[in-house]
Design a protein around this motif. Structure first.
Motif, PDB file in Angstrom:
ATOM      1  N   ARG A  36       0.882  -1.344  -0.143  1.00  0.00           N
ATOM      2  CA  ARG A  36       0.022  -0.118   0.103  1.00  0.00           C
ATOM      3  C   ARG A  36       0.955   1.180   0.056  1.00  0.00           C
ATOM      4  O   ARG A  36       1.826   1.355   0.798  1.00  0.00           O
ATOM      5  CB  ARG A  36      -0.968  -0.100   1.344  1.00  0.00           C
ATOM      6  CG  ARG A  36      -1.983   1.286   1.260  1.00  0.00           C
ATOM      7  CD  ARG A  36      -2.895   1.203   2.603  1.00  0.00           C
ATOM      8  NE  ARG A  36      -3.540   0.214   2.509  1.00  0.00           N
ATOM      9  CZ  ARG A  36      -4.802  -0.089   1.678  1.00  0.00           C
ATOM     10  NH1 ARG A  36      -5.243   1.187   1.277  1.00  0.00           N
ATOM     11  NH2 ARG A  36      -5.570  -1.010   1.642  1.00  0.00           N
ATOM     12  N   ASP A  37       0.647   2.081  -0.767  1.00  0.00           N
ATOM     13  CA  ASP A  37       1.342   3.427  -0.927  1.00  0.00           C
ATOM     14  C   ASP A  37       0.892   4.381   0.246  1.00  0.00           C
ATOM     15  O   ASP A  37      -0.208   5.209  -0.200  1.00  0.00           O
ATOM     16  CB  ASP A  37       1.130   4.096  -2.456  1.00  0.00           C
ATOM     17  CG  ASP A  37       2.028   5.294  -2.635  1.00  0.00           C
ATOM     18  OD1 ASP A  37       2.664   5.556  -1.635  1.00  0.00           O
ATOM     19  OD2 ASP A  37       2.066   5.777  -3.758  1.00  0.00           O
ATOM     20  N   TRP A  38       1.141   4.354   1.172  1.00  0.00           N
ATOM     21  CA  TRP A  38       0.735   5.184   2.357  1.00  0.00           C
ATOM     22  C   TRP A  38       0.914   6.766   2.033  1.00  0.00           C
ATOM     23  O   TRP A  38       0.189   7.594   2.278  1.00  0.00           O
ATOM     24  CB  TRP A  38       1.390   4.714   3.616  1.00  0.00           C
ATOM     25  CG  TRP A  38       0.929   3.492   4.203  1.00  0.00           C
ATOM     26  CD1 TRP A  38       1.521   2.401   3.858  1.00  0.00           C
ATOM     27  CD2 TRP A  38      -0.264   3.388   4.597  1.00  0.00           C
ATOM     28  NE1 TRP A  38       0.913   1.255   4.710  1.00  0.00           N
ATOM     29  CE2 TRP A  38      -0.267   1.847   5.051  1.00  0.00           C
ATOM     30  CE3 TRP A  38      -1.705   3.891   4.869  1.00  0.00           C
ATOM     31  CZ2 TRP A  38      -1.769   1.117   5.621  1.00  0.00           C
ATOM     32  CZ3 TRP A  38      -2.573   3.315   5.431  1.00  0.00           C
ATOM     33  CH2 TRP A  38      -2.505   1.983   5.805  1.00  0.00           C
ATOM     34  N   ASP A  39       1.947   7.205   1.320  1.00  0.00           N
ATOM     35  CA  ASP A  39       2.142   8.395   0.773  1.00  0.00           C
ATOM     36  C   ASP A  39       0.981   8.978   0.109  1.00  0.00           C
ATOM     37  O   ASP A  39       0.445   9.948   0.339  1.00  0.00           O
ATOM     38  CB  ASP A  39       3.336   8.633   0.222  1.00  0.00           C
ATOM     39  CG  ASP A  39       4.596   8.541   1.126  1.00  0.00           C
ATOM     40  OD1 ASP A  39       4.544   8.641   2.364  1.00  0.00           O
ATOM     41  OD2 ASP A  39       5.733   8.312   0.437  1.00  0.00           O
ATOM     42  N   GLN A  40       0.574   7.962  -0.871  1.00  0.00           N
ATOM     43  CA  GLN A  40      -0.650   8.684  -1.697  1.00  0.00           C
ATOM     44  C   GLN A  40      -1.766   8.684  -0.932  1.00  0.00           C
ATOM     45  O   GLN A  40      -2.596   9.429  -1.118  1.00  0.00           O
ATOM     46  CB  GLN A  40      -0.721   7.665  -2.966  1.00  0.00           C
ATOM     47  CG  GLN A  40      -1.913   7.744  -3.860  1.00  0.00           C
ATOM     48  CD  GLN A  40      -1.621   9.190  -4.427  1.00  0.00           C
ATOM     49  OE1 GLN A  40      -0.466   9.890  -4.808  1.00  0.00           O
ATOM     50  NE2 GLN A  40      -2.632   9.942  -4.865  1.00  0.00           N
ATOM     51  N   VAL A  41      -1.955   7.525   0.028  1.00  0.00           N
ATOM     52  CA  VAL A  41      -3.223   7.761   0.786  1.00  0.00           C
ATOM     53  C   VAL A  41      -3.328   9.165   1.933  1.00  0.00           C
ATOM     54  O   VAL A  41      -4.580   9.629   1.835  1.00  0.00           O
ATOM     55  CB  VAL A  41      -3.143   6.507   1.753  1.00  0.00           C
ATOM     56  CG1 VAL A  41      -4.268   6.750   2.904  1.00  0.00           C
ATOM     57  CG2 VAL A  41      -3.118   5.437   1.071  1.00  0.00           C
ATOM     58  N   ARG A  43      -1.681  11.860   1.050  1.00  0.00           N
ATOM     59  CA  ARG A  43      -1.773  12.909   0.162  1.00  0.00           C
ATOM     60  C   ARG A  43      -3.249  13.080  -0.344  1.00  0.00           C
ATOM     61  O   ARG A  43      -3.839  14.088  -0.394  1.00  0.00           O
ATOM     62  CB  ARG A  43      -1.065  12.740  -1.136  1.00  0.00           C
ATOM     63  CG  ARG A  43      -0.881  14.079  -2.276  1.00  0.00           C
ATOM     64  CD  ARG A  43      -0.188  13.598  -3.388  1.00  0.00           C
ATOM     65  NE  ARG A  43       1.140  13.415  -2.864  1.00  0.00           N
ATOM     66  CZ  ARG A  43       1.900  12.290  -2.909  1.00  0.00           C
ATOM     67  NH1 ARG A  43       1.387  11.265  -3.426  1.00  0.00           N
ATOM     68  NH2 ARG A  43       3.448  12.259  -2.659  1.00  0.00           N
ATOM     69  N   THR A  44      -3.859  12.092  -0.590  1.00  0.00           N
ATOM     70  CA  THR A  44      -5.489  12.068  -0.833  1.00  0.00           C
ATOM     71  C   THR A  44      -6.088  12.512   0.264  1.00  0.00           C
ATOM     72  O   THR A  44      -7.158  13.442   0.061  1.00  0.00           O
ATOM     73  CB  THR A  44      -5.979  10.690  -1.332  1.00  0.00           C
ATOM     74  OG1 THR A  44      -5.300  10.182  -2.364  1.00  0.00           O
ATOM     75  CG2 THR A  44      -7.565  10.617  -1.911  1.00  0.00           C
ATOM     76  N   THR A  47      -5.986  16.309   0.585  1.00  0.00           N
ATOM     77  CA  THR A  47      -6.510  17.114  -0.614  1.00  0.00           C
ATOM     78  C   THR A  47      -8.024  17.141  -0.226  1.00  0.00           C
ATOM     79  O   THR A  47      -8.686  18.024  -0.330  1.00  0.00           O
ATOM     80  CB  THR A  47      -6.494  16.314  -1.801  1.00  0.00           C
ATOM     81  OG1 THR A  47      -5.317  16.199  -2.127  1.00  0.00           O
ATOM     82  CG2 THR A  47      -7.289  16.963  -2.967  1.00  0.00           C
ATOM     83  N   HIS A 159       1.187  18.641  -3.628  1.00  0.00           N
ATOM     84  CA  HIS A 159       1.019  18.173  -4.878  1.00  0.00           C
ATOM     85  C   HIS A 159       2.139  19.032  -5.557  1.00  0.00           C
ATOM     86  O   HIS A 159       2.163  18.579  -7.085  1.00  0.00           O
ATOM     87  CB  HIS A 159      -0.488  18.530  -5.413  1.00  0.00           C
ATOM     88  CG  HIS A 159      -1.356  17.483  -4.779  1.00  0.00           C
ATOM     89  ND1 HIS A 159      -1.665  16.221  -5.245  1.00  0.00           N
ATOM     90  CD2 HIS A 159      -2.175  17.704  -3.801  1.00  0.00           C
ATOM     91  CE1 HIS A 159      -2.330  15.854  -4.598  1.00  0.00           C
ATOM     92  NE2 HIS A 159      -2.898  16.717  -3.644  1.00  0.00           N
ATOM     93  N   ARG A 161       5.530  20.371  -7.527  1.00  0.00           N
ATOM     94  CA  ARG A 161       6.774  19.709  -7.775  1.00  0.00           C
ATOM     95  C   ARG A 161       7.866  20.821  -8.330  1.00  0.00           C
ATOM     96  O   ARG A 161       7.593  21.265  -9.479  1.00  0.00           O
ATOM     97  CB  ARG A 161       6.401  18.911  -9.479  1.00  0.00           C
ATOM     98  CG  ARG A 161       5.674  17.979  -9.026  1.00  0.00           C
ATOM     99  CD  ARG A 161       6.358  16.788  -7.924  1.00  0.00           C
ATOM    100  NE  ARG A 161       5.473  15.335  -7.835  1.00  0.00           N
ATOM    101  CZ  ARG A 161       4.523  15.186  -7.001  1.00  0.00           C
ATOM    102  NH1 ARG A 161       4.634  16.351  -5.931  1.00  0.00           N
ATOM    103  NH2 ARG A 161       3.973  14.334  -6.814  1.00  0.00           N
TER     104      ARG A 161
END
Length: 289
Positions: A36-41, A43-44, A47, A159, A161
Motif C-alpha cells: 500500500r502506498d501510504w504516501d498517496q493515501v 496525500r489524498t 486533499t 502536490h 513539484r
C-alpha cells in the motif's frame, strides 16, 4: 505475501470439425499485490480535507455576510452577493495552482488571493461584532476563512513539484514558444478574414469598372430604338449571328446608311444593339474597304 487476482486473455487455436480458428482464452491468475502506498493515501486525505475546509468556509462566509447584507436588501440578493467574498480568494488559489510552474504570474494571483481573504475575513468579523456586540465572536468567525485558505495552501504544497532554476528557464522558453504559436492562431484568422474582405472589395470594384467600360450592348440598353422600322428589311436569322457579323452582312448587301444598318443588325441578332456599336464596326469596314 499478499496476492491479488487478475484476469488474463490470450489467443489460442481451437478446432471444430477440422476447422481451426484463433479464439480468446480467459484465465484468472494470482499475482503478488504491491504494498500500500501510504504516501498517496495521506496525500489524498489532505486533499479531501482541504476541499472540506474550503466548502465549510464558503458556507460559513456566505451565511454570515448574507445575514449582514440582508439588513439592507432582499435575502436572495444578499446571499448571492455574499458568495463572492470567499469565491474570490478560492478562484485566485485555483489560478495560482494552474500557474505553479510560472512563479512570476503565480505571484500576482497569490497577492490578489490574500487581499480577497482579508476582505472576506473583515466582513465576517463585522457580522459577528454587530450581531453579538463582542469582538471575540467576530474574530473566531473570521478565522474560519483563514484556516480554509491555509489548509488549501498546504494541499497545494503537497502536490507541488518545484523546479530548479535551469529547468524553470527551460520550461519558460518552451512555454513562450508554444504560447506564441497559440497566439498566432486567432491573429491568422483575423488577418485571413481581413484579406478576404479586401479581395472581395477588389473583385467588386474590378467588376464594376469592367461593366462600366464594356461594350454598351452588354448592358442591354439601346441608345435609340426606332418606333417604325422599315418593313422591307429582311431578317438575317435572329439570334444566330453576332453584331459584327450582322454589320458585315449588311455592308456586303450594299447597305451604307447607319440607321438602316442598325435596323438590319437588330433584326438579325434579335437584340437591342446600340447605335454606337454599329457605328464602330462600320468605321472599321470603311477603313478596311
Amino acid at each position: 505475501m499478499k496476492t491479488r487476482k487478475i484476469e488474463r486473455t490470450r489467443l489460442v487455436p481451437h478446432t471444430v470439425d477440422g476447422e481451426t480458428e484463433m479464439v480468446l482464452d480467459r484465465e484468472v491468475i494470482e499475482v503478488p499485490a504491491p504494498p500500500r502506498d501510504w504516501d498517496q493515501v495521506v496525500r489524498t486525505a489532505v486533499t479531501i480535507g482541504a476541499v472540506v475546509l474550503v466548502t465549510a468556509s464558503l458556507t460559513w462566509t456566505t451565511a454570515s455576510i448574507g445575514d449582514l447584507l440582508s439588513a439592507v436588501t432582499i435575502a436572495v440578493v444578499a446571499y448571492a452577493a455574499a458568495v463572492a467574498f470567499d469565491a474570490s480568494w478560492i478562484m485566485c488559489m485555483g489560478v495560482e495552482w494552474l500557474l505553479r510552474y510560472d512563479p512570476e504570474r503565480a505571484q500576482v494571483a497569490r497577492r490578489a488571493g490574500r487581499w480577497a481573504l482579508a476582505v472576506s475575513m473583515g466582513a465576517v468579523f463585522a457580522h459577528g461584532y454587530l450581531i453579538a456586540d463582542t469582538w471575540v465572536i467576530g474574530a473566531v468567525g473570521a478565522v474560519v476563512s483563514a484556516l480554509a485558505k491555509g489548509g488549501w495552501s498546504m494541499a497545494m504544497r503537497v502536490h507541488a513539484r518545484p523546479l530548479d532554476p535551469r529547468t524553470q528557464q527551460w520550461v519558460q522558453k518552451r512555454r513562450a514558444a508554444v504560447d506564441g504559436q497559440l497566439a498566432m492562431i486567432p491573429i491568422r484568422r483575423e488577418l485571413q478574414r481581413g484579406q478576404a474582405l479586401v479581395d472581395a472589395e477588389r473583385r467588386s470594384l474590378d467588376a464594376a469598372e469592367e461593366s462600366g467600360s464594356a461594350d454598351p450592348e452588354a448592358s442591354g440598353v439601346p441608345e435609340s430604338v426606332p418606333e417604325d422600322p422599315q418593313p422591307n428589311v429582311s431578317t438575317l436569322h435572329p439570334g444566330r449571328v453576332t453584331t459584327q457579323e450582322a454589320v458585315r452582312n449588311a455592308w456586303d448587301a450594299g447597305i451604307r446608311d447607319p440607321e438602316a444598318v442598325l435596323r438590319t443588325v437588330r433584326n438579325a441578332t434579335g437584340k437591342p444593339v446600340p447605335q454606337s456599336s454599329v457605328d464602330r464596326y462600320l468605321r472599321a469596314l470603311k477603313v478596311a474597304g
